[in-house]
Every structure is written in structure tokens, then in C-alpha cells.
Design a protein around this motif. Structure first.
Motif, mmCIF file in Angstrom:
data_model
loop_
_atom_site.group_PDB
_atom_site.id
_atom_site.type_symbol
_atom_site.label_atom_id
_atom_site.label_comp_id
_atom_site.label_asym_id
_atom_site.label_seq_id
_atom_site.Cartn_x
_atom_site.Cartn_y
_atom_site.Cartn_z
ATOM 1 N N PRO A 24 20.151 0.884 22.514
ATOM 2 C CA PRO A 24 18.766 0.695 22.062
ATOM 3 C C PRO A 24 18.106 2.026 21.696
ATOM 4 O O PRO A 24 18.238 3.023 22.417
ATOM 5 C CB PRO A 24 18.092 0.059 23.278
ATOM 6 C CG PRO A 24 19.189 -0.632 24.006
ATOM 7 C CD PRO A 24 20.399 0.244 23.825
ATOM 8 N N GLY A 25 17.440 2.032 20.565
ATOM 9 C CA GLY A 25 16.762 3.235 20.088
ATOM 10 C C GLY A 25 15.476 2.869 19.371
ATOM 11 O O GLY A 25 15.084 1.697 19.290
ATOM 12 N N PHE A 26 14.812 3.880 18.820
ATOM 13 C CA PHE A 26 13.570 3.609 18.109
ATOM 14 C C PHE A 26 13.362 4.638 16.999
ATOM 15 O O PHE A 26 13.984 5.711 16.991
ATOM 16 C CB PHE A 26 12.365 3.598 19.064
ATOM 17 C CG PHE A 26 11.950 4.952 19.577
ATOM 18 C CD1 PHE A 26 10.997 5.702 18.907
ATOM 19 C CD2 PHE A 26 12.522 5.480 20.725
ATOM 20 C CE1 PHE A 26 10.610 6.945 19.377
ATOM 21 C CE2 PHE A 26 12.151 6.717 21.210
ATOM 22 C CZ PHE A 26 11.182 7.461 20.530
ATOM 23 N N ALA A 27 12.491 4.289 16.074
ATOM 24 C CA ALA A 27 12.096 5.177 14.979
ATOM 25 C C ALA A 27 10.613 4.983 14.716
ATOM 26 O O ALA A 27 10.092 3.868 14.837
ATOM 27 C CB ALA A 27 12.900 4.862 13.714
ATOM 28 N N THR A 28 9.939 6.056 14.357
ATOM 29 C CA THR A 28 8.511 5.974 14.104
ATOM 30 C C THR A 28 8.133 6.917 12.970
ATOM 31 O O THR A 28 8.774 7.961 12.774
ATOM 32 C CB THR A 28 7.707 6.313 15.383
ATOM 33 O OG1 THR A 28 6.316 6.130 15.143
ATOM 34 C CG2 THR A 28 7.958 7.745 15.829
ATOM 35 N N GLN A 29 7.104 6.544 12.223
ATOM 36 C CA GLN A 29 6.654 7.369 11.101
ATOM 37 C C GLN A 29 5.155 7.196 10.878
ATOM 38 O O GLN A 29 4.633 6.080 10.916
ATOM 39 C CB GLN A 29 7.384 6.999 9.812
ATOM 40 C CG GLN A 29 7.006 7.885 8.614
ATOM 41 C CD GLN A 29 7.712 7.474 7.332
ATOM 42 O OE1 GLN A 29 7.357 6.477 6.718
ATOM 43 N NE2 GLN A 29 8.726 8.245 6.939
ATOM 44 N N LEU A 30 4.489 8.321 10.640
ATOM 45 C CA LEU A 30 3.076 8.350 10.254
ATOM 46 C C LEU A 30 3.000 8.909 8.847
ATOM 47 O O LEU A 30 3.537 9.985 8.568
ATOM 48 C CB LEU A 30 2.271 9.212 11.225
ATOM 49 C CG LEU A 30 0.756 9.276 10.988
ATOM 50 C CD1 LEU A 30 0.116 7.902 11.224
ATOM 51 C CD2 LEU A 30 0.114 10.323 11.897
ATOM 52 N N ASN A 31 2.347 8.173 7.949
ATOM 53 C CA ASN A 31 2.298 8.537 6.530
ATOM 54 C C ASN A 31 0.851 8.534 6.043
ATOM 55 O O ASN A 31 0.079 7.618 6.362
ATOM 56 C CB ASN A 31 3.138 7.544 5.715
ATOM 57 C CG ASN A 31 3.204 7.890 4.248
ATOM 58 O OD1 ASN A 31 2.267 7.640 3.499
ATOM 59 N ND2 ASN A 31 4.319 8.443 3.808
ATOM 60 N N TYR A 32 0.485 9.551 5.261
ATOM 61 C CA TYR A 32 -0.879 9.649 4.736
ATOM 62 C C TYR A 32 -0.814 10.004 3.255
ATOM 63 O O TYR A 32 -0.134 10.961 2.869
ATOM 64 C CB TYR A 32 -1.671 10.709 5.492
ATOM 65 C CG TYR A 32 -3.093 10.878 5.012
ATOM 66 C CD1 TYR A 32 -3.992 9.814 5.048
ATOM 67 C CD2 TYR A 32 -3.536 12.108 4.524
ATOM 68 C CE1 TYR A 32 -5.297 9.971 4.611
ATOM 69 C CE2 TYR A 32 -4.839 12.270 4.084
ATOM 70 C CZ TYR A 32 -5.714 11.203 4.129
ATOM 71 O OH TYR A 32 -7.013 11.350 3.689
ATOM 72 N N GLU A 33 -1.503 9.222 2.435
ATOM 73 C CA GLU A 33 -1.533 9.444 0.994
ATOM 74 C C GLU A 33 -2.970 9.619 0.513
ATOM 75 O O GLU A 33 -3.868 8.898 0.955
ATOM 76 C CB GLU A 33 -0.892 8.264 0.248
ATOM 77 C CG GLU A 33 0.580 8.066 0.587
ATOM 78 C CD GLU A 33 1.239 7.008 -0.281
ATOM 79 O OE1 GLU A 33 0.595 6.567 -1.264
ATOM 80 O OE2 GLU A 33 2.381 6.627 0.009
ATOM 81 N N MET A 34 -3.164 10.554 -0.405
ATOM 82 C CA MET A 34 -4.478 10.824 -0.975
ATOM 83 C C MET A 34 -4.437 10.625 -2.482
ATOM 84 O O MET A 34 -3.398 10.826 -3.118
ATOM 85 C CB MET A 34 -4.905 12.269 -0.664
ATOM 86 C CG MET A 34 -4.999 12.613 0.810
ATOM 87 S SD MET A 34 -5.211 14.393 1.095
ATOM 88 C CE MET A 34 -6.701 14.721 0.117
#
Length: 404
Positions: free
Chosen positions: A216-226
């Protein structure tokens, strides 16, 4: 050398001729989507790559020859039975030299439920085989139209370990928020990574005979567009662990390995000019494999800068410089050389120049050249003897792509 150049030139002429003939045919193609109800979407793609290298092998026997070793064919469907519920899946056939001689797989297959959808905020859940958010290109890496270059920056988007970072079997939470300042999105995926023979060969070498099982594992991402995607910023983190189960009389013991990459991404998309940069720092751990693979902890570091320029609406060029160090404490390979392994096997520095031609919406032809120092990202399945690899080498590629 002259014979190789002539052979490569003839290949270019043949590909362009067949491409032009195909683009004429595409003008009469009917729209598949027009035959389907609005709640059902169907899309597909086909990509064929041909490669030649001065030394070392890429996607088959490309060293001083031609290898048509990269083929990708995908079909994806999405069905929306109600406003907040979507079912989607993509099947993929992929052939990539000796790493993957040809196999069908479920790239992703999921149920998406939007649990909150108001003016500027959307929150949802996904379950099934879910794509891993990783960098700017990982979720669409199989669709060649979505990124510059035939090869993505191999220091971050390894083709030889592609399946490990494509998707997980599990679930995901996501949200999207839009306001006057831009678009903010977040994804969190939990599940079991896809561990297969391709990954085992890439990590443990072509002579490993056991099986790799994902933990078991995980992945995460925060993305910001202007400004509607003119500026894009993202940070991604993945935590994966695998267990090796040896066969009888295996030279490799039952062990564990883990990869924890952290990726920072930034991109500018202008009307003609684009600039992209990504930086990777990855923690690696190997334990329990016995004397063949002593316990080790290391850090991998990679970065690239890529510039694109659109000469005409259908013609785009790209230049990229990518650096990779598999072991941040042994950047020049001094330690591995003392173990009898070539020093250039632990790093790679890659200059790439690419030219893309979109003759129609559906058809694309791309040509690419790489000047490379080091062999850190070449597939071990295509190059089983590291001592026969060369430090300095050139790679040429042609790619024909179709989508509907």
C-alpha cells in the motif's frame, strides 16, 4: 557512418510520404463521437516510434540500426449515467523493445463521484485503478499530443519503470477551486502500485526470476494555475514500496525496496514561446536482498529545463537539457566504478532537440535528436551487459501519431 546516415534519411522520406498519404485520408474520416450519445465519450490514439542510436540500445536493437520498438495503442471510454457520476476506463497495448515485447493492460478504470459541486468548488471521490498525479505530464504521458518531444525527460519520467508510476488500485480524493486569482486543485491517491516484470528488470536487473508485489502506498499533488493556464505551478509526492519474492535457488533474497520522489514543477505557456522546468529529489531504500544487492539508502536527483517555440500553428520546436544522478553522493560514478560497474551508468546528461508537425488535428509527425553523456536511464533489458555500454552516444527518433 555514411551508410547509416543514408538509411536514416530514406526512413525519414518514407515516413513523411506515408504520413502525408494518411493525412489526406483523415480528411474523409467521419466523427466517431457524432454516432454516440452525449453521455458516452470514446477516444483513442495510436503512436509508432522508430529509433536509431550511435551506441547503446533504446526500444530494441537501435545501436547502429533501426528499431521500430515503441508502439502504443489506446482506447478510452467514459460514461456519465447521472450528473455527478462518471465511469471511465482506458485499455492500452504497449510494446517497448525488450522491456515490454507487447502486452495489453488496463491503464485506468474508475468510478468518479462528485460529492460537492457549487459555483467555484468541486470535491469528488474516485475508486478503481486511478492515475497517479506526478509532475506535469504523468497522467497523460501515453498521449503523445499532450507533451513536447517523443521522450519525456527520462530523469523524472522513466520509461523503463513506467508502469510503477502510471496508476494505483485504490481510491482518490480530489478538489478544484476557482477564483479571480486562478485555479487551485489537489489530489490524494491511496492504493496498490502496479508491480510487474518490467519494474523488476529495471530495478534488479535482467536476470531476476522472482516476482515483485506492491505494498500500500499513496501519491499527492497540489497544482495552481494562473491566467487560464498561462502560468502553472505544482508539487507532487509519491510513496511506493515493493516486496521481492525469490524463486528456488534465486541469487537474490527476499527483500524490500521503496521509492519516495518529490517533484517541483513550473511552466509558462505563451502564445508562441513556452518554458518548463521540473526538479526531482527521490529517496530510495533497498534491504534484505542478500549479497547480490547489499542494503542501501540513497537519493536520486534530476532536473530539466525545456523551451518550446511555435513557428506556425502547425509547426513547433523544442529544446531541453536534462540532468540525472541516480546516487546524489556518487554523481560521477567513482564508487560504482570501484565495484566493476562503468561510472557512466549512474548518471546522464541529455541535450534534446525536437520538431513537431501537426498536419491535421488527428495526425502528427515528430522528429527528435539527443546528444547524451551517461547511461543512467537506458533500459537494462535492452542493454543486459553494462560494461558494453558507451558513455557518449546519440539517439535519433521519428514518431507518427494519430488520435480520434
Amino acid at each position: 557512418m555514411k551508410a547509416i546516415t543514408k538509411q536514416y534519411f530514406c526512413l525519414i522520406v518514407c515516413c513523411i510520404s506515408s504520413f502525408c498519404a494518411a493525412s489526406d485520408f483523415s480528411a474523409s474520416d467521419f466523427a466517431f463521437q457524432d454516432l454516440l450519445p452525449d453521455s458516452l465519450q470514446m477516444h483513442g490514439f495510436l503512436t509508432q516510434g522508430i529509433f536509431h542510436s550511435s551506441d547503446n540500445n533504446m526500444y530494441g536493437k537501435s545501436d547502429d540500426g533501426l528499431s521500430p520498438g515503441l508502439t502504443e495503442i489506446g482506447l478510452n471510454l467514459s460514461y456519465r449515467p447521472m450528473d455527478r457520476l462518471t465511469v471511465a476506463a482506458q485499455g492500452l497495448y504497449r510494446r517497448a523493445g525488450d522491456v515490454d515485447p507487447g502486452s495489453f493492460r488496463l491503464d485506468y478504470g474508475l468510478v468518479d463521484l462528485s460529492i460537492l459541486d457549487i459555483d467555484d468548488l468541486r470535491v469528488g471521490l474516485r475508486g478503481g485503478r486511478v492515475k497517479i498525479p506526478y509532475g506535469l505530464y504523468n497522467e497523460t504521458r501515453d498521449v503523445s499530443f499532450t507533451h513536447p518531444g517523443i521522450l519525456l525527460a527520462q530523469g523524472i519520467y522513466f520509461d523503463r519503470s513506467r508502469s510503477l508510476f502510471v496508476s494505483m488500485d485504490g481510491g482518490a480524493l480530489y478538489f478544484d477551486h476557482t477564483d479571480e486569482w486562478g485555479d487551485l486543485s489537489y489530489k490524494l491517491v491511496f492504493g496498490m502500485p502496479q508491480a510487474d516484470k518490467e519494474i523488476m528488470i529495471a530495478v534488479l536487473g535482467p536476470f531476476s526470476q522472482g516476482e515483485l508485489d506492491g505494498k500500500p502506498g499513496f501519491a499527492t499533488q497540489l497544482n495552481y494555475e494562473m491566467m487560464g493556464g498561462r502560468y502553472v505551478f505544482a508539487v507532487s509526492y509519491v510513496d511506493l514500496e515493493l516486496q521481492y519474492d525469490p524463486v528456488k535457488d534465486d541469487s537474490i533474497g527476499a527483500g524490500y525496496l521503496s521509492f519516495r520522489p518529490l517533484v517541483f514543477s513550473a511552466q509558462f505557456n505563451g502564445e508562441k514561446f513556452g518554458l518548463t522546468g521540473e526538479y526531482l529529489y527521490q529517496w530510495n531504500r533497498f534491504s534484505g536482498f542478500g549479497r547480490s544487492f547489499p542494503d542501501k539508502e540513497s537519493a536520486t536527483q534530476s532536473w530539466y529545463v525545456e523551451s518550446t517555440y511555435r513557428f506556425k500553428p502547425q509547426l513547433q520546436g523544442a529544446v531541453r537539457y536534462n540532468v540525472l544522478y541516480l546516487d546524489n553522493d556518487d554523481k560521477q560514478g567513482d564508487k560504482v566504478e570501484r565495484l566493476g560497474v562503468p561510472d557512466h551508468g549512474i548518471y546522464a546528461k541529455d541535450w534534446m532537440v525536437s520538431l513537431r508537425w501537426d498536419v491535421t488535428y488527428s495526425w502528427m509527425l515528430r522528429a527528435e535528436y539527443h546528444r547524451i553523456e551517461g547511461t543512467a536511464w537506458i533500459p537494462s533489458a535492452d542493454n543486459p551487459d553494462p560494461n558494453s555500454t558507451q558513455k557518449y552516444w546519440d539517439l535519433y527518433g521519428l514518431q507518427l501519431s494519430y488520435r480520434f
